[in-house]
Motif scaffolding. Structure first.
Motif, PDB file in Angstrom:
ATOM      1  N   ASN A  58      33.579  44.015  46.696  1.00 33.08           N
ATOM      2  CA  ASN A  58      34.507  44.422  45.646  1.00 33.08           C
ATOM      3  C   ASN A  58      35.181  43.111  45.232  1.00 33.08           C
ATOM      4  N   PRO A  59      34.495  42.332  44.399  1.00 36.90           N
ATOM      5  CA  PRO A  59      34.974  40.972  44.118  1.00 36.90           C
ATOM      6  C   PRO A  59      36.136  41.004  43.130  1.00 36.90           C
ATOM      7  N   PRO A  60      36.799  39.868  42.933  1.00 31.18           N
ATOM      8  CA  PRO A  60      37.787  39.815  41.848  1.00 31.18           C
ATOM      9  C   PRO A  60      37.036  40.057  40.540  1.00 31.18           C
ATOM     10  N   TYR A  61      37.397  41.104  39.802  1.00 31.19           N
ATOM     11  CA  TYR A  61      36.641  41.359  38.567  1.00 31.19           C
ATOM     12  C   TYR A  61      37.531  41.623  37.351  1.00 31.19           C
ATOM     13  N   VAL A  62      38.837  41.424  37.502  1.00 28.66           N
ATOM     14  CA  VAL A  62      39.724  41.606  36.351  1.00 28.66           C
ATOM     15  C   VAL A  62      39.538  40.418  35.405  1.00 28.66           C
ATOM     16  N   PHE A  63      39.396  40.707  34.116  1.00 30.66           N
ATOM     17  CA  PHE A  63      39.313  39.632  33.117  1.00 30.66           C
ATOM     18  C   PHE A  63      40.661  38.904  33.123  1.00 30.66           C
ATOM     19  N   HIS A  64      40.616  37.588  33.103  1.00 28.74           N
ATOM     20  CA  HIS A  64      41.849  36.815  33.250  1.00 28.74           C
ATOM     21  C   HIS A  64      42.931  37.258  32.258  1.00 28.74           C
ATOM     22  N   GLU A  65      42.515  37.566  31.035  1.00 22.15           N
ATOM     23  CA  GLU A  65      43.521  37.926  30.017  1.00 22.15           C
ATOM     24  C   GLU A  65      44.204  39.261  30.329  1.00 22.15           C
ATOM     25  N   ASP A  66      43.600  40.057  31.205  1.00 23.15           N
ATOM     26  CA  ASP A  66      44.202  41.353  31.560  1.00 23.15           C
ATOM     27  C   ASP A  66      45.154  41.258  32.750  1.00 23.15           C
ATOM     28  N   MET A  67      45.193  40.100  33.387  1.00 19.04           N
ATOM     29  CA  MET A  67      46.000  39.972  34.611  1.00 19.04           C
ATOM     30  C   MET A  67      47.483  40.263  34.355  1.00 19.04           C
TER      31      MET A  67
END
Length: 308
Positions: free
Chosen positions: A209-218
């Motif tokens: 379950n890798p980091p998968y959030v798009f940076h702009e959504d952080m």
């Protein structure tokens, strides 16, 4: 007068609501049940609900509720949480396992049992499988330890780049007495990781379950996450695929010929991953299946090694 569990739940629910704390009722119930030694408020019998709380219990509830008022996730407030019927220790900033990730575990278990069924149909005896599983980004150990429980013949290599995560996985493994079947590594997976990750030879399943959030959504994540959780465990870079690509690039040098990669991803990722794999035919990996989470969103990828 005497204060009961129900009174206290109602009181803190109101305080939480007034302060804009999400899931005010649930938070209050979890905290009160925890102090009373129960998993859920629903599981408390009517005697427990109507027995006056001791001063110590009231103080404990107040202490924990104050943490929740600071937007600390309830999993960290309680210091433990259940995942796939295992009670795991939780500590900030180690990533908190989400309920949908239980389905990722089930997909691996299903795939393993299907492989086993196929083999048992053959005319000659096949040795019972002893799958070797690699988990990238083990966090609290939730996925790795659930797999060890559900696949009693399996062994897991659990890797995380954060020492806090490695320590917590180790602690949870010992608590659950699963430490003899898990190899826990403090290591940041990169394109040159293959040697370190093969202590038990080629791998049957890579799961992550890798980091998968798009940076702009952080920036739009909940305060609970932004204040307390390790954001590296969530931020997947501009396309949310920073770690996903590393795992896929490494996979062919780690997997058995029939091996699989199981990933939890953002719903936008299945098409992106498929395109990326087509652009990297040398990896001989194919997107075999996309599975939905319980909200009906495409969330899990099953990628197969096609190399011979």
């Amino acid at each position: 007068g005497p204060v009961t569990a129900t009174d206290v739940v109602n009181y803190w629910q109101t305080v939480f609501e007034t302060n804009g704390i999400p899931e005010a009722r649930e938070s209050s119930e979890y905290i009160v049940s925890f102090v009373l030694g129960a998993k859920t408020f629903q599981s408390l019998n009517s005697k427990s609900l109507h027995t006056p709380l001791t001063t110590v219990q009231q103080e404990q509830i107040q202490q924990l509720s104050r943490k929740r008022l600071e937007r600390m996730p309830v999993q960290y407030v309680l210091g433990e949480w259940d995942f796939q019927d295992l009670t795991l220790k939780m500590r900030p900033p180690v990533f908190i396992p989400r309920p949908e990730t239980e389905d990722l575990v089930s997909l691996v278990v299903d795939e393993e049992s299907q492989k086993h069924e196929k083999n048992s149909g053959l005319c000659f005896p096949v040795p019972a499988p002893h799958p070797v599983i690699l988990e990238v980004g083990c966090g609290s150990g939730a996925i790795a330890l659930s797999l060890l429980c559900r696949l009693p013949q399996s062994r897991v290599i659990a890797v995380d780049k954060e020492k806090a995560a490695v320590d917590l996985t180790r602690e949870n493994a010992h608590r659950l007495q699963l430490h003899d079947r898990i190899h826990i590594l403090h290591h940041e997976v990169s394109y040159s990781s293959a040697k370190q990750l093969l202590p038990w030879g080629p791998i049957d399943f890579i799961v992550s379950n890798p980091p998968y959030v798009f940076h702009e959504d952080m920036a739009s994540l909940d305060a609970e996450i932004l204040r307390y959780e390790n954001l590296d465990a969530l931020d997947g870079g501009d396309d949310g695929m920073r770690v996903i690509k590393t795992i896929l690039a490494l996979a062919p040098s780690l997997l058995k010929n029939s091996g699989s990669v199981f990933l939890e991803v953002d719903p936008r990722h299945p098409a992106m991953v498929e395109n990326w794999l087509q652009a990297h035919p040398n990896l001989s990996l194919v997107l075999h299946a996309v599975h939905k989470d319980f909200c009906g969103k495409p969330r899990f990828l099953h990628i197969q090694n096609q190399s011979t």
